[in-house]
Design a protein around this motif. Structure first.
Motif, PDB file in Angstrom:
ATOM      1  N   LEU A 162      62.332  21.690  36.681  1.00  0.00           N
ATOM      2  CA  LEU A 162      63.352  21.737  35.636  1.00  0.00           C
ATOM      3  C   LEU A 162      62.856  21.192  34.300  1.00  0.00           C
ATOM      4  CD1 LEU A 162      66.529  20.694  37.651  1.00  0.00           C
ATOM      5  CD2 LEU A 162      66.088  22.920  36.597  1.00  0.00           C
ATOM      6  N   ALA A 163      61.714  20.505  34.291  1.00  0.00           N
ATOM      7  CA  ALA A 163      61.155  20.027  33.027  1.00  0.00           C
ATOM      8  C   ALA A 163      60.834  21.232  32.136  1.00  0.00           C
ATOM      9  CB  ALA A 163      59.900  19.208  33.294  1.00  0.00           C
ATOM     10  N   PRO A 164      61.035  21.099  30.803  1.00  0.00           N
ATOM     11  CA  PRO A 164      61.309  19.887  30.021  1.00  0.00           C
ATOM     12  C   PRO A 164      62.789  19.598  29.797  1.00  0.00           C
ATOM     13  CG  PRO A 164      60.821  21.679  28.530  1.00  0.00           C
ATOM     14  CD  PRO A 164      60.728  22.252  29.924  1.00  0.00           C
ATOM     15  N   ASN A 165      63.683  20.282  30.516  1.00  0.00           N
ATOM     16  CA  ASN A 165      65.111  20.045  30.349  1.00  0.00           C
ATOM     17  C   ASN A 165      65.459  18.623  30.796  1.00  0.00           C
ATOM     18  OD1 ASN A 165      68.069  20.134  30.948  1.00  0.00           O
ATOM     19  ND2 ASN A 165      67.812  22.292  30.434  1.00  0.00           N
ATOM     20  N   PRO A 166      66.360  17.925  30.088  1.00  0.00           N
ATOM     21  CA  PRO A 166      66.782  16.591  30.535  1.00  0.00           C
ATOM     22  C   PRO A 166      67.347  16.577  31.951  1.00  0.00           C
ATOM     23  CG  PRO A 166      67.507  16.971  28.284  1.00  0.00           C
ATOM     24  CD  PRO A 166      66.952  18.276  28.778  1.00  0.00           C
ATOM     25  N   MET A 167      67.785  17.750  32.446  1.00  0.00           N
ATOM     26  CA  MET A 167      68.276  17.815  33.824  1.00  0.00           C
ATOM     27  C   MET A 167      67.182  17.565  34.846  1.00  0.00           C
ATOM     28  SD  MET A 167      71.193  20.712  34.254  1.00  0.00           S
ATOM     29  CE  MET A 167      70.277  22.033  33.494  1.00  0.00           C
ATOM     30  N   SER A 168      65.933  17.541  34.407  1.00  0.00           N
ATOM     31  CA  SER A 168      64.843  17.270  35.342  1.00  0.00           C
ATOM     32  C   SER A 168      64.868  15.830  35.839  1.00  0.00           C
ATOM     33  CB  SER A 168      63.496  17.566  34.675  1.00  0.00           C
ATOM     34  OG  SER A 168      63.281  16.703  33.571  1.00  0.00           O
ATOM     35  N   ARG A 169      65.600  14.958  35.162  1.00  0.00           N
ATOM     36  CA  ARG A 169      65.677  13.561  35.603  1.00  0.00           C
ATOM     37  C   ARG A 169      66.564  13.446  36.846  1.00  0.00           C
ATOM     38  NH1 ARG A 169      68.153  11.102  30.280  1.00  0.00           N
ATOM     39  NH2 ARG A 169      69.308  13.062  30.509  1.00  0.00           N
ATOM     40  N   PRO A 170      66.140  12.718  37.867  1.00  0.00           N
ATOM     41  CA  PRO A 170      67.002  12.507  39.035  1.00  0.00           C
ATOM     42  C   PRO A 170      68.284  11.782  38.630  1.00  0.00           C
ATOM     43  CG  PRO A 170      64.737  11.884  39.521  1.00  0.00           C
ATOM     44  CD  PRO A 170      64.804  12.125  38.051  1.00  0.00           C
ATOM     45  N   PRO A 171      69.437  12.176  39.161  1.00  0.00           N
ATOM     46  CA  PRO A 171      70.712  11.575  38.750  1.00  0.00           C
ATOM     47  C   PRO A 171      70.800  10.070  38.948  1.00  0.00           C
ATOM     48  CG  PRO A 171      71.106  13.614  39.950  1.00  0.00           C
ATOM     49  CD  PRO A 171      69.642  13.321  40.068  1.00  0.00           C
ATOM     50  N   VAL A 172      70.050   9.526  39.908  1.00  0.00           N
ATOM     51  CA  VAL A 172      70.204   8.111  40.244  1.00  0.00           C
ATOM     52  C   VAL A 172      69.655   7.187  39.159  1.00  0.00           C
ATOM     53  CG1 VAL A 172      68.025   7.843  41.489  1.00  0.00           C
ATOM     54  CG2 VAL A 172      70.016   6.511  42.187  1.00  0.00           C
TER      55      VAL A 172
END
Length: 438
Positions: A162-172
């Motif tokens: 999913l990078a470089p979208n910020p959604m690539s970060r795990p939700p936790v």
């Protein structure tokens, strides 16, 4: 191909409705008199898709703490007892782009269900004591995911794709973000996001005649506010497409593998096709991966695939575990199956069976209110549209093997694939000498 007439008739009889509150707010309902329960599902538009750089993990943290106590129910135990004591249930979860709270109550008790949701959504205590306590629980959650190598590689490959979208970060979130969460911070975050503009409500199951009034009363208590906007920055990936990425896990002979590909989803037609591809390759005992990897070659106990779509970007991933020395054979089989699909060499009846299996799965979800509610809630929160069950089935009849071959040929290739491995570093580096290491 044609789907069974019973599927079409079921879709015709089980349609959705939109009821409008006196203040203009809407609630989508899908009645099902065959259930003894009413399900009320609330989705808040939040998550890492919307979190700024300094907010990473706040949505997930707030979901945890909101359930820890409210003005009327000062502890999670009190909240749960109220629901479970009358035969119901209340729970919550977070994804990359929404937080969901849902309640199940016996039909006729919807007023209590809405009250429970109203308390959690808009009356959480957010005390510092509960925040400090829940922080430790979330740290345990993160440690569990890091320690479970199967979960780790599955989550990691999706985040990397999913990078470089910020959604690539795990939700936790991460350690730094978790450390700074306090009552004042979460109160401000909650006040900014938990409002009418970012909330959708779904009702499913055996809804009583009082449901509309209960929904109207609920919406009167929901504060107005601004629609949240997606985060606007990029996160660079450390790993190029085609990479093999390793997380060492000790001397074990078993390796955990997740392979993933990303692709754009530009039309509903292509999304349906991708979902059929997912069913064809990795959903159930009839899937091609299961047939070749497990049944014919005994290389793995289980292999699963999943497809997730976020904001027009799709991720297709395969997860399995196998003996380290068998991994080259496993990957070769996977590549051959995909190549067969991409060359349009697959038998028509095999593809049509996958269409049928996927359609049956959707019908099954639609017949179960506990699954219908999140399906509707996710669609309305993410896309702003009510999921069209009958239209989806009609569209499945038009999914073609040729289009599936085109999509597989363009996007499911080794050049664009990411592979995440966890196992013996020494063994895996011998087999895959050009690996990157977490």
């Amino acid at each position: 191909m044609k789907l069974p007439a019973s599927f079409k008739e079921f879709a015709r009889c089980r349609s959705t409705q939109v009821i409008e509150a006196s203040n203009g707010a809407r609630c989508v309902v899908c009645p099902n008199d065959g259930s003894p329960f009413a399900y009320i599902f609330a989705a808040v538009r939040t998550g890492v898709r919307y979190e700024d750089r300094g907010e990473w993990g706040a949505s997930h943290f707030l979901e945890h703490v909101a359930m820890r106590g409210t003005e009327k129910f000062p502890a999670l135990h009190d909240l749960s007892r109220c629901a479970e004591g009358i035969g119901g249930q209340i729970s919550a979860y977070s994804t990359r782009d929404l937080t969901a709270y849902w309640v199940r109550v016996p039909s006729g008790l919807e007023a209590l269900g809405f009250e429970l949701l109203q308390q959690v959504l808009f009356k959480p205590l957010l005390t510092q004591q509960s925040i400090d306590s829940e922080r430790e629980i979330i740290i345990h959650e993160r440690q569990r995911e890091l320690a479970d190598y199967g979960i780790f590689v599955s989550h990691a490959v999706e985040s990397l794709l999913l990078a470089p979208n910020p959604m690539s970060r795990p939700p936790v979130g991460d350690d730094a973000g978790l450390a700074k969460m306090d009552s004042a911070y979460l109160r401000a975050f909650h006040q900014r996001i938990y409002n009418r503009s970012n909330l959708v409500i779904i009702g499913c199951g055996n809804l009583s005649d009082d449901f509309s009034k209960c929904a109207d009363d609920f919406w009167q208590s929901v504060p107005y506010g601004s629609l949240i906007k997606p985060a606007n920055f990029l996160i660079e990936s450390e790993y190029p497409d085609g990479s093999v990425i390793l997380k060492p896990s000790g001397p074990e002979e078993q390796a955990f593998v997740s392979m993933g590909w990303r692709f754009p989803v530009l039309t509903h037609k292509d999304l349906r096709t991708w979902r059929v591809i997912n069913t064809l390759l990795g959903a159930g005992y009839s899937s091609l991966f299961n047939l070749e990897l497990r049944e014919k070659n005994s290389l793995t106990y289980t292999c699963r695939t999943a497809i997730n779509v976020y904001d027009g970007m799709g991720v297709f991933k395969l997860y399995l575990s196998a003996h380290v020395k068998e991994l080259p054979k496993v990957i070769s089989i996977v590549e051959n199956i995909i190549a067969n699909l991409a060359s349009d060499s697959l038998e028509e009846n095999i593809f049509n069976e996958a269409v049928m299996r996927h359609a049956a799965g959707v019908v099954s979800r639609w017949s179960n209110p506990s699954e219908t509610a999140p399906l509707l809630g996710h669609s309305l929160s993410r896309d702003g549209v009510v999921f069209d069950f009958a239209g989806y089935l009609n569209g499945l009849e038009k999914v073609s093997k040729a289009r599936a071959a085109e999509l597989a040929s363009k996007w499911l290739n080794p050049v664009d694939r990411l592979v995440c491995l966890s196992g013996s570093a020494e063994e895996l580096k011998t087999l895959f000498p050009n690996t990157y290491q977490f």
